[in-house]
Each structure stands twice: as structure tokens, then as C-alpha cells.
Design an enzyme around this catalytic site. Structure first.
Site, PDB file in Angstrom:
ATOM      1  N   ASN A 251       0.860  -1.182   0.000  1.00 21.45           N
ATOM      2  CA  ASN A 251       0.000   0.000   0.000  1.00 21.45           C
ATOM      3  C   ASN A 251       0.897   1.233   0.000  1.00 21.45           C
ATOM      4  O   ASN A 251       1.476   1.588   1.017  1.00 21.45           O
ATOM      5  CB  ASN A 251      -0.920  -0.012   1.236  1.00 21.45           C
ATOM      6  CG  ASN A 251      -1.782   1.250   1.306  1.00 21.45           C
ATOM      7  OD1 ASN A 251      -1.871   2.011   0.333  1.00 21.45           O
ATOM      8  ND2 ASN A 251      -2.421   1.470   2.446  1.00 21.45           N
ATOM      9  N   TRP A 252       0.992   1.862  -1.162  1.00 24.35           N
ATOM     10  CA  TRP A 252       1.859   3.044  -1.269  1.00 24.35           C
ATOM     11  C   TRP A 252       1.276   4.253  -0.551  1.00 24.35           C
ATOM     12  O   TRP A 252       1.962   5.249  -0.372  1.00 24.35           O
ATOM     13  CB  TRP A 252       2.038   3.436  -2.739  1.00 24.35           C
ATOM     14  CG  TRP A 252       2.810   2.493  -3.592  1.00 24.35           C
ATOM     15  CD1 TRP A 252       3.521   1.394  -3.185  1.00 24.35           C
ATOM     16  CD2 TRP A 252       2.974   2.581  -5.010  1.00 24.35           C
ATOM     17  NE1 TRP A 252       4.099   0.801  -4.271  1.00 24.35           N
ATOM     18  CE2 TRP A 252       3.786   1.505  -5.396  1.00 24.35           C
ATOM     19  CE3 TRP A 252       2.491   3.460  -5.974  1.00 24.35           C
ATOM     20  CZ2 TRP A 252       4.132   1.284  -6.731  1.00 24.35           C
ATOM     21  CZ3 TRP A 252       2.834   3.251  -7.293  1.00 24.35           C
ATOM     22  CH2 TRP A 252       3.658   2.169  -7.667  1.00 24.35           C
ATOM     23  N   LYS A 253      -0.029   4.208  -0.253  1.00 20.04           N
ATOM     24  CA  LYS A 253      -0.719   5.386   0.293  1.00 20.04           C
ATOM     25  C   LYS A 253      -0.521   6.559  -0.689  1.00 20.04           C
ATOM     26  O   LYS A 253      -0.473   6.326  -1.892  1.00 20.04           O
ATOM     27  CB  LYS A 253      -0.229   5.688   1.709  1.00 20.04           C
ATOM     28  CG  LYS A 253      -0.291   4.436   2.593  1.00 20.04           C
ATOM     29  CD  LYS A 253      -0.058   4.698   4.040  1.00 20.04           C
ATOM     30  CE  LYS A 253      -0.187   3.398   4.817  1.00 20.04           C
ATOM     31  NZ  LYS A 253      -0.070   3.593   6.255  1.00 20.04           N
TER      32      LYS A 253
ATOM     33  N   HIS B 142      -9.737   2.053   4.959  1.00 20.39           N
ATOM     34  CA  HIS B 142      -8.431   2.186   5.618  1.00 20.39           C
ATOM     35  C   HIS B 142      -8.582   3.193   6.765  1.00 20.39           C
ATOM     36  O   HIS B 142      -9.299   4.186   6.638  1.00 20.39           O
ATOM     37  CB  HIS B 142      -7.370   2.649   4.619  1.00 20.39           C
ATOM     38  CG  HIS B 142      -5.978   2.506   5.176  1.00 20.39           C
ATOM     39  ND1 HIS B 142      -5.475   3.385   6.102  1.00 20.39           N
ATOM     40  CD2 HIS B 142      -5.026   1.573   4.977  1.00 20.39           C
ATOM     41  CE1 HIS B 142      -4.247   2.993   6.448  1.00 20.39           C
ATOM     42  NE2 HIS B 142      -3.957   1.892   5.776  1.00 20.39           N
TER      43      HIS B 142
ATOM     44  N   GLU C 209      -6.816   5.485   7.772  1.00 17.15           N
ATOM     45  CA  GLU C 209      -6.488   6.873   7.437  1.00 17.15           C
ATOM     46  C   GLU C 209      -7.693   7.567   6.799  1.00 17.15           C
ATOM     47  O   GLU C 209      -7.914   8.762   7.011  1.00 17.15           O
ATOM     48  CB  GLU C 209      -5.244   6.908   6.534  1.00 17.15           C
ATOM     49  CG  GLU C 209      -3.992   6.573   7.350  1.00 17.15           C
ATOM     50  CD  GLU C 209      -2.910   5.838   6.598  1.00 17.15           C
ATOM     51  OE1 GLU C 209      -2.936   5.805   5.355  1.00 17.15           O
ATOM     52  OE2 GLU C 209      -2.017   5.286   7.274  1.00 17.15           O
TER      53      GLU C 209
ATOM     54  N   GLU D 250      -5.705  -3.970  10.896  1.00 22.44           N
ATOM     55  CA  GLU D 250      -4.645  -2.981  11.055  1.00 22.44           C
ATOM     56  C   GLU D 250      -4.885  -2.168  12.320  1.00 22.44           C
ATOM     57  O   GLU D 250      -5.608  -1.152  12.280  1.00 22.44           O
ATOM     58  CB  GLU D 250      -4.598  -2.045   9.843  1.00 22.44           C
ATOM     59  CG  GLU D 250      -4.259  -2.742   8.546  1.00 22.44           C
ATOM     60  CD  GLU D 250      -3.627  -1.788   7.542  1.00 22.44           C
ATOM     61  OE1 GLU D 250      -2.534  -2.094   7.052  1.00 22.44           O
ATOM     62  OE2 GLU D 250      -4.226  -0.727   7.262  1.00 22.44           O
TER      63      GLU D 250
ATOM     64  N   GLY E 105       2.716   2.494  10.880  1.00 24.37           N
ATOM     65  CA  GLY E 105       3.781   3.490  10.726  1.00 24.37           C
ATOM     66  C   GLY E 105       4.501   3.834  12.018  1.00 24.37           C
ATOM     67  O   GLY E 105       5.208   4.837  12.087  1.00 24.37           O
TER      68      GLY E 105
ATOM     69  N   SER F 175       3.339  -1.849  10.548  1.00 23.06           N
ATOM     70  CA  SER F 175       4.785  -1.999  10.765  1.00 23.06           C
ATOM     71  C   SER F 175       5.315  -3.377  10.372  1.00 23.06           C
ATOM     72  O   SER F 175       6.204  -3.921  11.041  1.00 23.06           O
ATOM     73  CB  SER F 175       5.146  -1.665  12.216  1.00 23.06           C
ATOM     74  OG  SER F 175       4.827  -0.322  12.504  1.00 23.06           O
TER      75      SER F 175
ATOM     76  N   GLY G 227       2.767  -1.013   4.347  1.00 21.84           N
ATOM     77  CA  GLY G 227       2.896   0.397   3.965  1.00 21.84           C
ATOM     78  C   GLY G 227       4.346   0.767   3.692  1.00 21.84           C
ATOM     79  O   GLY G 227       4.883   0.534   2.604  1.00 21.84           O
ATOM     80  N   GLY G 228       5.014   1.300   4.700  1.00 17.03           N
ATOM     81  CA  GLY G 228       6.370   1.825   4.550  1.00 17.03           C
ATOM     82  C   GLY G 228       7.346   0.882   3.869  1.00 17.03           C
ATOM     83  O   GLY G 228       8.135   1.309   3.011  1.00 17.03           O
TER      84      GLY G 228
HETATM   85  P1  13P Z   1       2.981   0.561   7.712  1.00 16.66           P
HETATM   86  O1  13P Z   1       3.396  -0.766   7.133  1.00 16.66           O
HETATM   87  O2  13P Z   1       3.792   1.699   7.200  1.00 16.66           O
HETATM   88  O3  13P Z   1       2.892   0.490   9.202  1.00 16.66           O
HETATM   89  O4  13P Z   1       1.502   0.857   7.188  1.00 16.66           O
HETATM   90  C1  13P Z   1       0.526  -0.110   7.354  1.00 16.66           C
HETATM   91  C2  13P Z   1      -0.671   0.262   6.582  1.00 16.66           C
HETATM   92  O5  13P Z   1      -1.406   1.172   6.945  1.00 16.66           O
HETATM   93  C3  13P Z   1      -0.926  -0.464   5.345  1.00 16.66           C
HETATM   94  O6  13P Z   1      -2.195  -0.201   4.855  1.00 16.66           O
END
Ligand code: 13P
Length: 252
Positions: free
Chosen positions: A8-10, A94, A96, A166, A172, A212, A233-234
Site C-alpha cells: 500500500n503506497w498510500k 483504511h 487513514e 490494522e 507506521g 509496521s 505500507g512503509g
Molecule cells: P505501515 O506498514 O507503514 O505500518 O503501514 C501499514 C498500513 O497502513 C498499510 O495499509
């Protein structure tokens, strides 16, 4: 059932960088018995598709959708539009989006149903805040979010659906959720699906862990009962890092 790993690049990578990421990731040695997808911003779908060509790995995923087929919804994108890019998965709900855009469970349910109807697999994200975790309300929150999200799904549909647990405090933060705690959370989610849609449907739903995840801890999650993959994500922003994560998850 193959494990599913979704990058997930966001809100990273417009069309130019998206194309580069896909080309670099295609050069990675990737395991076979695993499903891999990359969730890119809408504006980068065309570039990602062009760089993929006919290749099906990674599958293309979107990060959001609107529930109506078309109409006066300025700025929104429908499931059939995503389908034109060959999108196979789409994230919904999500945290966010729930936090910054006030996305409600009702909206999440409508989005998931619209995707299923269009033949795109919804990846429904659920999870508790740090405060709810501290108050030991995780299971209650997961029951509420899961019940609401599946309310409009068709259990007999040929299009599957996926959940991603999540915990918001793990996203993150570099503080991943202990795998046994994630296992319990996944059991709660699967339990709700079983109660509402039957054991057979529930057994087939892939439930991913996200928060994470990196190449150091992916093995712990993927080998835990009831965890069927990861939403990353990251650690997905660098194609080589994500490639390593995929190889670590499923050693060949
Ligand atoms: P991280 O892997 O950066 O913690 O993000 C998780 C996430 O929100 C994936 O959708």
C-alpha cells in the site's frame, strides 16, 4: 489458499515514479505460491498498468472507490472505472480514510458491495485506536466494524472478499502488534463472518495483518495460524525492500 501480500503506497508515487517502481519490482526474484498486489493512487493506475503490460504479477489494486456506478459525484471514481485498468483488489475503510475523511462503516459497506458487484475483491480494513486498545475494547470494535462492513456483501458471490486487521497504533509506528494478539483479532473477525455468513464462507476469507510489517517480522506473521498475508505500507515503497519481504514470506 495462497498467502496474499499487498503493497500500500498510500499517497506516494505519481505516474512517473509508479512506472519506475513496477519495472524495478518486475526485476525482483519472486516466490511462486503467493499472491502479490500493489495498491497505487488512482492517478498512477494507468502508468502502473502500462509498465506491467500483460504481466499479472503484481496484481493491480486501488486504494479507494465510490459506491455508485456513475453520476454527479465530483472527484470520485467508480468500481467499473477501476475495472478498466484491470484492478483486481481495492482497499476500503483504511483507518487513514476513516480518521481524516470521516469515512463511516456504512460507507465502507457500500463501497465493499459495489466492488464485489463489479468483480473486484474488496480488502476491508478494520482496527482499533491506541485508546481502544488500552481500554481492552479491541474485540468489541472489531465485531462492530466487521458486522457493519459485510452487511451488504453477497455470501454467494463468485468474487471473494478480504479483511485486513490494522491496529491503528501499529501503523507506521515501528511497533507491530504481537503476533498472538493479531491471531486473536483475526479469530474475532472470522468469527463474525462465520456467524453472519456461515463457516464455509468464513474459512475462505483471507485475513491480512497490517501495521509496521517488514522483512524482519513477516515470517512471524505468515506462520501464525489465521494470518493469511500482510498489508504493507512503509516497507513497500522501495521495490527491492518489498521484493525481499515477499521472498522472506514465502521462501522457495
Ligand atoms: P505501515 O506498514 O507503514 O505500518 O503501514 C501499514 C498500513 O497502513 C498499510 O495499509
Amino acid at each position: 489458499m495462497n498467502a496474499l501480500l499487498i503493497a500500500n503506497w498510500k499517497m506516494h508515487y505519481g505516474p512517473i515514479k509508479a512506472g519506475g517502481w513496477v519495472r524495478a519490482f518486475r526485476r525482483e526474484r519472486l516466490p511462486k505460491d503467493v499472491d502479490i498486489a500493489v495498491a497505487v493512487p488512482h492517478v498512477s493506475l494507468a502508468a502502473a498498468r502500462a509498465s506491467l503490460g500483460r504481466a499479472s504479477i503484481p496484481s493491480l489494486a486501488a486504494q479507494d472507490v465510490f459506491w455508485d456506478k456513475d453520476g454527479s459525484f465530483t472527484g470520485e471514481v467508480s468500481a467499473s472505472m477501476l475495472d478498466e485498468f484491470g484492478v483486481q483488489y481495492c482497499l476500503v475503510g483504511h483507518s487513514e480514510r476513516r480518521t481524516y475523511l470521516n469515512e463511516t462503516s456504512e460507507m465502507v459497506a457500500k463501497k465493499a458491495a459495489a466492488l464485489q458487484e463489479a468483480g473486484i475483491v474488496p480488502v476491508i480494513c478494520v482496527g482499533e485506536t491506541a485508546a481502544e486498545y488500552k481500554k481492552k475494547e479491541t474485540n468489541k470494535i472489531l465485531r462492530q466494524q466487521t458486522t457493519a462492513a459485510i452487511a451488504k456483501l453477497n455470501p454467494d458471490s463468485k468474487t471473494a472478499f478480504v479483511f485486513a486487521y490494522e491496529p491503528i497504533w501499529a501503523i507506521g509506528s515501528g511497533k507491530p502488534c504481537p503476533s498472538q494478539r493479531a491471531r486473536e483479532a483475526h479469530e474475532v473477525i472470522r468469527g463474525v463472518i462465520a456467524k453472519k455468513m456461515g463457516e464455509t464462507v468464513a474459512a475462505k476469507v483471507r485475513i491480512l495483518y497490517g501495521g509496521s510489517v517488514d522483512s524482519n517480522n513477516i515470517t512471524e506473521y505468515i506462520t501464525t495460524t489465521g494470518i493469511d498475508g500482510a498489508l504493507v505500507g512503509g516497507a513497500s515503497l522501495d521495490p527491492r525492500v518489498f521484493g525481499l519481504l515477499c521472498r522472506t514470506a514465502v521462501p522457495s
